[in-house]
Motif scaffolding. Structure first.
Motif, PDB file in Angstrom:
ATOM      1  N   ASP A  24       0.952  -1.266   0.050  1.00 25.41           N
ATOM      2  CA  ASP A  24       0.069  -0.048  -0.034  1.00 25.41           C
ATOM      3  C   ASP A  24       0.965   1.246  -0.052  1.00 25.41           C
ATOM      4  N   GLY A  25       2.304   1.185   0.024  1.00 24.77           N
ATOM      5  CA  GLY A  25       2.979   2.297  -0.003  1.00 24.77           C
ATOM      6  C   GLY A  25       3.608   2.678   1.116  1.00 24.77           C
ATOM      7  N   THR A  26       3.282   2.117   2.091  1.00 25.15           N
ATOM      8  CA  THR A  26       3.746   2.429   3.473  1.00 25.15           C
ATOM      9  C   THR A  26       4.899   1.864   3.718  1.00 25.15           C
ATOM     10  N   TYR A  27       5.864   2.476   4.510  1.00 25.69           N
ATOM     11  CA  TYR A  27       7.152   1.766   4.843  1.00 25.69           C
ATOM     12  C   TYR A  27       7.087   0.726   5.920  1.00 25.69           C
ATOM     13  N   VAL A  28       7.792  -0.315   5.799  1.00 26.95           N
ATOM     14  CA  VAL A  28       7.661  -1.230   6.782  1.00 26.95           C
ATOM     15  C   VAL A  28       8.626  -0.759   7.898  1.00 26.95           C
ATOM     16  N   ASP A  29       8.119  -1.263   9.158  1.00 33.29           N
ATOM     17  CA  ASP A  29       8.696  -1.003  10.421  1.00 33.29           C
ATOM     18  C   ASP A  29       9.793  -2.079  10.617  1.00 33.29           C
ATOM     19  N   LEU A  30      11.088  -2.039  10.465  1.00 37.29           N
ATOM     20  CA  LEU A  30      12.352  -2.548  10.379  1.00 37.29           C
ATOM     21  C   LEU A  30      12.993  -2.854  11.754  1.00 37.29           C
ATOM     22  N   PHE A  31      12.309  -2.014  12.750  1.00 43.52           N
ATOM     23  CA  PHE A  31      12.938  -1.751  13.910  1.00 43.52           C
ATOM     24  C   PHE A  31      13.484  -3.167  14.727  1.00 43.52           C
ATOM     25  N   SER A  32      12.623  -3.990  14.838  1.00 41.68           N
ATOM     26  CA  SER A  32      12.958  -5.313  15.597  1.00 41.68           C
ATOM     27  C   SER A  32      13.841  -6.196  14.778  1.00 41.68           C
ATOM     28  N   GLN A  33      14.092  -5.904  13.195  1.00 46.64           N
ATOM     29  CA  GLN A  33      15.001  -6.575  12.488  1.00 46.64           C
ATOM     30  C   GLN A  33      16.292  -6.293  12.340  1.00 46.64           C
ATOM     31  N   GLN A  34      16.580  -4.920  12.678  1.00 46.30           N
ATOM     32  CA  GLN A  34      17.933  -4.188  12.648  1.00 46.30           C
ATOM     33  C   GLN A  34      18.171  -3.758  13.889  1.00 46.30           C
ATOM     34  N   VAL A  35      17.544  -3.372  15.061  1.00 47.30           N
ATOM     35  CA  VAL A  35      18.015  -2.673  16.139  1.00 47.30           C
ATOM     36  C   VAL A  35      18.178  -3.865  17.050  1.00 47.30           C
ATOM     37  N   ARG A  36      19.246  -3.920  17.993  1.00 43.30           N
ATOM     38  CA  ARG A  36      19.635  -5.017  18.904  1.00 43.30           C
ATOM     39  C   ARG A  36      19.887  -4.505  20.245  1.00 43.30           C
ATOM     40  N   LYS A  37      20.019  -3.054  20.252  1.00 41.90           N
ATOM     41  CA  LYS A  37      20.317  -2.639  21.588  1.00 41.90           C
ATOM     42  C   LYS A  37      19.858  -0.836  21.405  1.00 41.90           C
ATOM     43  N   VAL A  38      19.317  -0.464  22.501  1.00 41.98           N
ATOM     44  CA  VAL A  38      18.976   0.812  22.529  1.00 41.98           C
ATOM     45  C   VAL A  38      19.427   1.637  24.034  1.00 41.98           C
ATOM     46  N   ASP A  39      19.978   2.849  23.652  1.00 43.07           N
ATOM     47  CA  ASP A  39      20.274   3.722  24.753  1.00 43.07           C
ATOM     48  C   ASP A  39      19.620   4.926  24.685  1.00 43.07           C
ATOM     49  N   VAL A  40      18.625   5.331  25.714  1.00 39.65           N
ATOM     50  CA  VAL A  40      18.035   6.501  25.738  1.00 39.65           C
ATOM     51  C   VAL A  40      18.546   7.501  26.752  1.00 39.65           C
ATOM     52  N   PHE A  41      18.640   8.503  26.309  1.00 44.36           N
ATOM     53  CA  PHE A  41      19.463   9.686  26.982  1.00 44.36           C
ATOM     54  C   PHE A  41      18.361  10.611  27.102  1.00 44.36           C
ATOM     55  N   VAL A  42      18.141  11.123  28.636  1.00 42.53           N
ATOM     56  CA  VAL A  42      17.258  11.882  28.934  1.00 42.53           C
ATOM     57  C   VAL A  42      17.991  13.096  29.561  1.00 42.53           C
ATOM     58  N   PHE A  43      17.227  14.284  28.976  1.00 40.53           N
ATOM     59  CA  PHE A  43      17.728  15.690  29.241  1.00 40.53           C
ATOM     60  C   PHE A  43      16.379  16.473  29.773  1.00 40.53           C
ATOM     61  N   ASP A  44      16.704  16.854  30.817  1.00 41.07           N
ATOM     62  CA  ASP A  44      15.625  18.028  31.538  1.00 41.07           C
ATOM     63  C   ASP A  44      15.265  19.341  30.842  1.00 41.07           C
ATOM     64  N   GLU A  45      14.365  20.102  31.340  1.00 43.18           N
ATOM     65  CA  GLU A  45      13.749  21.216  30.589  1.00 43.18           C
ATOM     66  C   GLU A  45      14.818  22.339  30.343  1.00 43.18           C
ATOM     67  N   ALA A  46      16.134  22.241  31.173  1.00 42.17           N
ATOM     68  CA  ALA A  46      17.086  23.251  30.947  1.00 42.17           C
ATOM     69  C   ALA A  46      18.262  22.640  29.990  1.00 42.17           C
ATOM     70  N   GLY A  47      17.915  21.372  29.656  1.00 35.80           N
ATOM     71  CA  GLY A  47      18.972  20.802  28.606  1.00 35.80           C
ATOM     72  C   GLY A  47      20.156  19.992  29.363  1.00 35.80           C
ATOM     73  N   HIS A  48      19.898  19.780  30.763  1.00 35.49           N
ATOM     74  CA  HIS A  48      21.069  19.194  31.595  1.00 35.49           C
ATOM     75  C   HIS A  48      20.787  17.460  31.397  1.00 35.49           C
ATOM     76  N   PHE A  49      21.635  16.734  31.138  1.00 31.83           N
ATOM     77  CA  PHE A  49      21.933  15.341  31.149  1.00 31.83           C
ATOM     78  C   PHE A  49      21.202  14.758  32.490  1.00 31.83           C
ATOM     79  N   VAL A  50      20.303  14.042  32.515  1.00 29.01           N
ATOM     80  CA  VAL A  50      19.482  13.490  33.601  1.00 29.01           C
ATOM     81  C   VAL A  50      19.977  11.836  33.748  1.00 29.01           C
ATOM     82  N   GLN A  51      19.744  11.036  32.776  1.00 32.72           N
ATOM     83  CA  GLN A  51      20.277   9.581  32.822  1.00 32.72           C
ATOM     84  C   GLN A  51      20.274   9.037  31.510  1.00 32.72           C
ATOM     85  N   GLN A  52      20.829   8.048  31.584  1.00 32.24           N
ATOM     86  CA  GLN A  52      20.922   7.116  30.234  1.00 32.24           C
ATOM     87  C   GLN A  52      20.555   5.669  30.564  1.00 32.24           C
ATOM     88  N   ILE A  53      19.305   5.225  29.936  1.00 30.32           N
ATOM     89  CA  ILE A  53      18.672   4.209  30.106  1.00 30.32           C
ATOM     90  C   ILE A  53      19.007   3.138  28.856  1.00 30.32           C
TER      91      ILE A  53
END
Length: 402
Positions: free
Chosen positions: A70-99
């Motif tokens: 139908d022309g929509t793009y396939v979601d390949l996340f689970s096929q190609q990504v094996r690890k995620v690192d989420v970096f969280v920043f507060d309202e002032a842009g300061h680094f809060v944590q890495q998950i």
């Protein structure tokens, strides 16, 4: 008071008491006394106000060219990504944590990463397949603010010659801050982008004057080496190329199972033909306006015989209409660059004369070369490709001489 009068008063009291009791057993109980506690006990365990909210990052990878019917793009996340690192920043842009979370062995379809945070405004940056043996960030030591973050190839710490990459780095972020409300649950979508490009360079030769076929002499392919030069090894946390340093991506070879992704099904692949030069590269993100990304070919003596930009105003890739936007470059993660050069071969030398047919020169007739008459090597002229093909799209750089 006489005894008769006392009995009368007692009898009257009994009658009045009976009247009160009869009022309490009527259907209307409004006359009955109500026992009200003047000081009721408060709720012993009231529910405390929530102090955090829940955020679910819905991670996808649709920034590519693989589409559904139908022309929509396939979601390949689970096929190609094996690890995620989420970096969280507060309202002032300061680094809060890495998950960090790794797939075991792969992420589920429609994967979401749940994060619980105190109410407030936050921004989120996601890196996929960030492994410390290949990429490194600077929030462990020097960086604090979002605009100070860097993700860099670890090889650059020791060399400017970059070997083949082993992982595909992905990036994604929230375009603006997200408000976390205490006690509330919300879903925030983040679509990732692949920051790695796989490039295969295939070089062939055709004899001058010919209009089809290829030269099969192996010395052409054996006499050159190709490299890619770029300055894209460091990205900030919004995925812009920063701290530009020129590096040289060294050629390697993709595994054989990768051949059909470049060439389709073939009986004999270019990698199996000794008269064809093949060089494979894995490099980071190509930028549309970056004229410093170049393909360089050198001969066996180290002389540059071909030097051409990959991107920028005259880039091999960006000259094609199909790749003249940054989104088009970001969606394409595989480039097959095929170059065709002309070659000339001298006629085979004549057979030497029979023995004794050469007449010796008269003695003393040879004149010694004068001082400074040794011939100076003439540098080889830069090569011009007859044709350039990128992912099946043709560029004509030099017309064939007939």
């Amino acid at each position: 008071m006489n005894k008769t009068h006392q009995l009368f008063l007692l009898f009257l009291g009994l009658l009045l008491s009976a009247g009160c009791l009869s009022g309490c057993i009527k259907d209307d109980l409004s006359d009955c006394p109500i026992n009200v506690d003047p000081d009721p006990d408060p709720d012993p365990d009231p529910d405390p106000d929530p102090t955090t909210g829940t955020l679910r990052l819905a991670l996808t990878y649709t920034m590519h060219n693989t589409q559904e019917d139908d022309g929509t793009y396939v979601d390949l996340f689970s096929q190609q990504v094996r690890k995620v690192d989420v970096f969280v920043f507060d309202e002032a842009g300061h680094f809060v944590q890495q998950i960090t979370e790794e797939a075991a062995p792969k992420f589920a379809e429609n994967y979401t990463k749940e994060i619980e945070l105190p109410g407030g405004n936050y921004q989120f940056v996601v890196w996929g397949n960030h492994y410390e043996d290949e990429t490194d960030h600077n929030y462990d030591d020097e960086a604090d603010l979002l605009n100070e973050g860097r993700m860099t190839l670890t090889q650059t710490a020791r060399t400017t010659e970059i070997e083949m990459l082993t992982d595909s780095l992905f990036h994604g972020c929230t375009p603006q801050q997200v408000t976390v409300v205490n006690g509330e649950d919300q879903v925030v979508p983040i679509d990732l982008m692949k920051n790695r490009n796989d490039v295969r360079v295939v070089v062939r030769w055709r004899e001058k004057g010919m209009t089809e076929g290829y030269c099969t002499r192996p010395e052409h392919a054996q006499g050159i080496t190709a490299t890619l030069i770029d300055n894209n090894t460091t990205h900030d946390f919004l995925n812009n190329i920063v701290d530009k340093q020129e590096v040289i991506y060294q050629p390697g070879r993709f595994p054989d199972w990768y051949n059909p992704y470049f060439h389709g099904e073939m009986e004999v692949y270019p990698t199996e033909q000794e008269h064809v030069y093949v060089a494979d590269f894995s490099e980071l993100r190509l930028m549309k306006d970056n004229a410093d990304a170049r393909l360089v070919i050198r001969n066996s003596e180290g002389t540059t015989v071909y030097d051409r930009a990959l991107t920028g105003p005259n880039g091999l890739i960006t000259l094609l209409e199909e790749y003249q936007t940054q989104e088009a470059l970001d969606r394409e993660d595989r480039y097959l660059i095929e170059l065709l050069f002309e070659c000339e071969h001298e006629d085979e030398p004549d057979e030497p004369d029979g023995p004794g047919t050469d007449e010796p020169d008269d003695p003393g007739t040879d004149e010694p070369d004068g001082p400074g008459t040794d011939p100076t090597p003439v540098p080889e002229d830069p090569w011009s490709a007859i044709t350039i093909t990128v992912n099946g799209w043709n560029l004509v750089e030099k017309p064939v001489e007939l």
